[in-house]
Design a protein around this motif. Structure first.
Motif, PDB file in Angstrom:
ATOM      1  N   GLN A 359       0.816  -1.209   0.000  1.00 52.95           N
ATOM      2  CA  GLN A 359       0.000   0.000   0.000  1.00 52.95           C
ATOM      3  C   GLN A 359       0.857   1.270   0.000  1.00 52.95           C
ATOM      4  O   GLN A 359       0.451   2.287  -0.557  1.00 52.95           O
ATOM      5  CB  GLN A 359      -0.925  -0.003   1.218  1.00 52.95           C
ATOM      6  CG  GLN A 359      -1.954  -1.115   1.206  1.00 52.95           C
ATOM      7  CD  GLN A 359      -2.859  -1.050   2.418  1.00 52.95           C
ATOM      8  OE1 GLN A 359      -2.826  -0.098   3.184  1.00 52.95           O
ATOM      9  NE2 GLN A 359      -3.677  -2.075   2.590  1.00 52.95           N
ATOM     10  N   GLU A 360       2.029   1.219   0.591  1.00 52.40           N
ATOM     11  CA  GLU A 360       2.911   2.382   0.629  1.00 52.40           C
ATOM     12  C   GLU A 360       3.808   2.488  -0.594  1.00 52.40           C
ATOM     13  O   GLU A 360       4.508   3.497  -0.759  1.00 52.40           O
ATOM     14  CB  GLU A 360       3.790   2.333   1.886  1.00 52.40           C
ATOM     15  CG  GLU A 360       3.031   2.421   3.183  1.00 52.40           C
ATOM     16  CD  GLU A 360       3.967   2.382   4.382  1.00 52.40           C
ATOM     17  OE1 GLU A 360       5.173   2.617   4.206  1.00 52.40           O
ATOM     18  OE2 GLU A 360       3.478   2.116   5.492  1.00 52.40           O
ATOM     19  N   HIS A 361       3.820   1.466  -1.450  1.00 54.45           N
ATOM     20  CA  HIS A 361       4.689   1.414  -2.619  1.00 54.45           C
ATOM     21  C   HIS A 361       6.160   1.460  -2.198  1.00 54.45           C
ATOM     22  O   HIS A 361       6.999   1.958  -2.954  1.00 54.45           O
ATOM     23  CB  HIS A 361       4.416   2.570  -3.592  1.00 54.45           C
ATOM     24  CG  HIS A 361       2.981   2.742  -3.973  1.00 54.45           C
ATOM     25  ND1 HIS A 361       2.557   3.736  -4.820  1.00 54.45           N
ATOM     26  CD2 HIS A 361       1.866   2.058  -3.623  1.00 54.45           C
ATOM     27  CE1 HIS A 361       1.242   3.668  -4.985  1.00 54.45           C
ATOM     28  NE2 HIS A 361       0.813   2.647  -4.257  1.00 54.45           N
ATOM     29  N   ARG A 362       6.492   0.924  -1.039  1.00 57.15           N
ATOM     30  CA  ARG A 362       7.847   1.076  -0.515  1.00 57.15           C
ATOM     31  C   ARG A 362       8.450  -0.271  -0.134  1.00 57.15           C
ATOM     32  O   ARG A 362       7.739  -1.205   0.264  1.00 57.15           O
ATOM     33  CB  ARG A 362       7.852   1.993   0.721  1.00 57.15           C
ATOM     34  CG  ARG A 362       7.497   3.440   0.391  1.00 57.15           C
ATOM     35  CD  ARG A 362       7.275   4.236   1.670  1.00 57.15           C
ATOM     36  NE  ARG A 362       8.492   4.365   2.466  1.00 57.15           N
ATOM     37  CZ  ARG A 362       9.451   5.252   2.222  1.00 57.15           C
ATOM     38  NH1 ARG A 362       9.337   6.087   1.214  1.00 57.15           N
ATOM     39  NH2 ARG A 362      10.512   5.322   2.994  1.00 57.15           N
ATOM     40  N   VAL A 363       9.777  -0.344  -0.274  1.00 56.22           N
ATOM     41  CA  VAL A 363      10.540  -1.524   0.101  1.00 56.22           C
ATOM     42  C   VAL A 363      11.641  -1.083   1.051  1.00 56.22           C
ATOM     43  O   VAL A 363      12.407  -0.158   0.742  1.00 56.22           O
ATOM     44  CB  VAL A 363      11.161  -2.222  -1.129  1.00 56.22           C
ATOM     45  CG1 VAL A 363      11.955  -3.451  -0.690  1.00 56.22           C
ATOM     46  CG2 VAL A 363      10.089  -2.601  -2.130  1.00 56.22           C
TER      47      VAL A 363
END
Length: 627
Positions: A359-363
């Motif tokens: 959902q945050e588009h983050r890794v």
């Protein structure tokens, strides 16, 4: 004519339960009284009598008033009457003839506040009355109420026909005989089993099914009962599975907040070995190999001991030591994201861990220097929600790189940094408030990143390592069973596409090849139709086999090294499945041959009769089994 008991819940959202006197599992009697009792929203019981007259049936209702504050929640029949459990912790024995109370318990007998322990289930056998509460970890044992003498029961029937109020028998106190602790949370339901209803089966709130059997001497003492776990399963969906480094055990996590360890050896296959309650809703897990296995896989620095990474819905990651499977000690805990961690993946050398929040588009990238040192290497931001993560190496000696697929069909390649992010204005130890996470954002100068596109979004990724020999068809054809050895220069990417096909892509072998793909589309070299849309995908450690779960509830073990072998296996599997023959063999490529498929049939069916698809699959670390 038998009797029927219905208990209507105190709230409109609760369900009702039914029980026939003549068919009760708790030593029910075949009373001549045809009565039906109903618990109303006000906490009173309704007794319904069905009398057969000369030319019709007559239904009469009589209210049974319980003391103030008592709301019925469950019941069980016995020869002396019906036992009714209440939300305030009390149990009453009601005579169905006179509607009188024959016995009652004291709610404070369990040593806790009565209002905090509503009775969730009641069962009766010849020894005792047993009760459970979803707020108590113990199974409670009470003495049974005294039976109504036969002459009193006959007198009660005569008074009822003469429309005279029956004389109420004085209620006896049901003594607490003892209790047996069966759960860490609560006990949901109880029933009696066995030829004489002497054995007791209890389901617990933490997913266990427990059998309590009386010893050779019998008796009503709970201390003499032998406790045997029948099953210990997750409560709710399983969200992640992984293998220990030696493939001897399977690890699973679920929305119930627990980690469970299962034996994978043939002698004790499927037995629960250990369990750890972490709390919250767990969303995914991944296992890192120990130093020996990691060193064999390459990748530079290695972790000294095997680890299990677990993500949660709150964005918290935990690293657990797998050296002691009975305790699963937590070595590291940090909140990396503000939303659920959806994907976890260790690199082949177990020196880097990727944790993605779709959902945050983050890794988030974590560097591992032994079990005691964990560094936040930094954060990567994708343009779209992330579908899947996997690591691969262009060659056995090259550094592992991370692949991330996105819902838009983009594919992101990342070469992680080897050193922790250093910034005097940020902290790597606290990312809970979000400010350090922004400061730890990795730039293009700090990490090599290439973004390309695929023909369709790839929902699940798996990699066949570079150097694995492919089994391609020879000129004599697949039907002859003759294969020749073929080998691709680079690694192959397998993906379950949004179009329902199994896509096979050939990855570039060097940086120049990836640079040429920047802003372009990486085409699939093969597209294999499946029997239904795929839901999960995993490749064995050797790269020879793949495990595919599809939406019709089927699990397939297929050759992974070439599109021709995969297609031939699927074709044979389809014809074999249509003839009703299904099998499983994962001993190796030589024993797999073509058409290896295992179908779970209707296992795990939904309410509409459709088979449920597996959402997570995994191979053992040594490739000896799949789950």
């Amino acid at each position: 004519m038998s009797c029927l008991i219905t208990i209507a819940a105190a709230s409109a959202n609760s369900s009702s339960s039914f029980d026939r006197i003549g068919n009760s599992s708790s030593n029910a009697s075949t009373s001549s009284s045809n009565a039906q009792s109903q618990a109303t929203a006000t906490g009173n019981l309704q007794r319904w009598r069905l009398d057969r007259l000369w030319s019709r049936h007559e239904l009469q209702a009589t209210a049974i008033a319980l003391p103030a504050g008592c709301v019925a929640s469950c019941h069980a029949w016995a020869p002396e009457g019906v036992y009714v459990g209440c939300t305030n912790g009390k149990i009453f024995c009601i005579d169905p003839e006179s509607a009188g109370v024959l016995g009652t318990t004291t709610a404070a007998a369990n040593g806790t506040t009565a209002s905090a322990n509503p009775i969730s289930s009641v069962a009766v056998n010849r020894h005792a009355v047993m009760a459970t509460s979803s707020r108590l970890p113990q199974l409670l044992f009470y003495s049974r109420a005294a039976k109504v003498p036969p002459h009193t029961k006959q007198q009660t029937q005569q008074q009822r026909h003469l429309q005279v109020q029956p004389i109420q028998q004085e209620a006896t106190e049901m003594q607490l005989l003892g209790s047996v602790k069966l759960s860490t949370e609560g006990c949901d339901s109880v029933c009696c089993s066995g030829t004489s209803n002497d054995d007791v089966v209890v389901s617990t709130s933490d997913g266990c099914l427990v059998l309590l059997a009386h010893g050779p001497h019998g008796g009503s003492d709970p201390a003499d009962m032998q406790v045997e776990p029948l099953a210990d399963c997750h409560v709710g969906p399983i969200t992640g599975i992984a293998s220990t480094p030696d493939s001897s055990h399977l690890l699973s996590c679920g929305v119930d907040g627990s980690i469970r360890v299962w034996a994978a050896a043939d002698a004790s296959l499927g037995q629960l070995v250990g369990k750890r309650e972490l709390g919250g809703r767990l969303t995914c897990c991944a296992a890192a190999p120990g130093s020996s296995a990691a060193a064999a896989a390459g990748g530079g620095r290695t972790v000294g001991k095997p680890l299990l990474a677990v993500g949660s819905e709150a964005g918290v990651i935990r690293l657990l030591a797998l050296a002691d499977l009975l305790h699963l000690t937590v070595l590291y805990r940090a909140r990396l994201h503000h939303t659920a961690i959806t994907h976890l993946a260790f690199n082949p050398g177990a020196s880097c861990l990727a944790a993605a929040a779709a959902q945050e588009h983050r890794v988030a990238l974590l560097g591992l220097r032994g079990c005691e040192h964990v560094d936040v290497l930094g954060y990567l931001t994708a343009s779209d929600p992330i579908c899947s993560l996997c690591w691969f190496s262009s060659s056995p000696t090259s550094q592992a790189q991370l692949l991330a697929s996105m819902q838009s069909g983009k594919l992101m390649l990342v070469t992680p940094p080897t050193q922790p992010y250093s910034n005097s204005n940020s902290s790597t130890t606290n990312v809970a408030d979000g400010k350090p996470a922004l400061a730890l954002e990795l730039s293009a100068q700090q990490v090599h990143m290439v973004v390309t596109s695929t023909e369709v979004p790839l929902l699940q990724l798996a990699v066949v390592p570079a150097g694995v020999k492919n089994l391609g068809s020879s000129s004599s054809g697949l039907s002859g069973g003759i294969y020749q050895q073929q080998q691709y220069a680079g690694a192959q990417l397998l993906g379950l596409g949004a179009d329902g096909l199994l896509h096979r892509l050939l990855l570039p072998v060097d940086a120049s090849g990836w640079a040429a793909l920047k802003g372009k589309t990486l085409r699939s070299i093969a597209k294999t139709p499946l029997s239904a849309a795929g839901s999960a995908l995993s490749v064995s450690p050797s790269g020879q086999l793949m495990l595919v779960a599809v939406a019709d509830g089927t699990l397939m073990v297929l050759p992974a090294v070439s599109a021709a072998a995969t297609g031939a296996a699927l074709a044979t599997a389809t014809s074999t499945s249509s003839s009703g023959t299904r099998g499983l063999s994962i001993g190796g490529v030589a024993s797999i041959g073509v058409g290896t498929v295992v179908a779970h049939g209707s296992g795990g069916c939904k309410g509409d009769g459709a088979a449920a698809a597996a959402s997570v699959v995994a191979w053992g670390a040594l490739g000896r089994w799949a789950a």
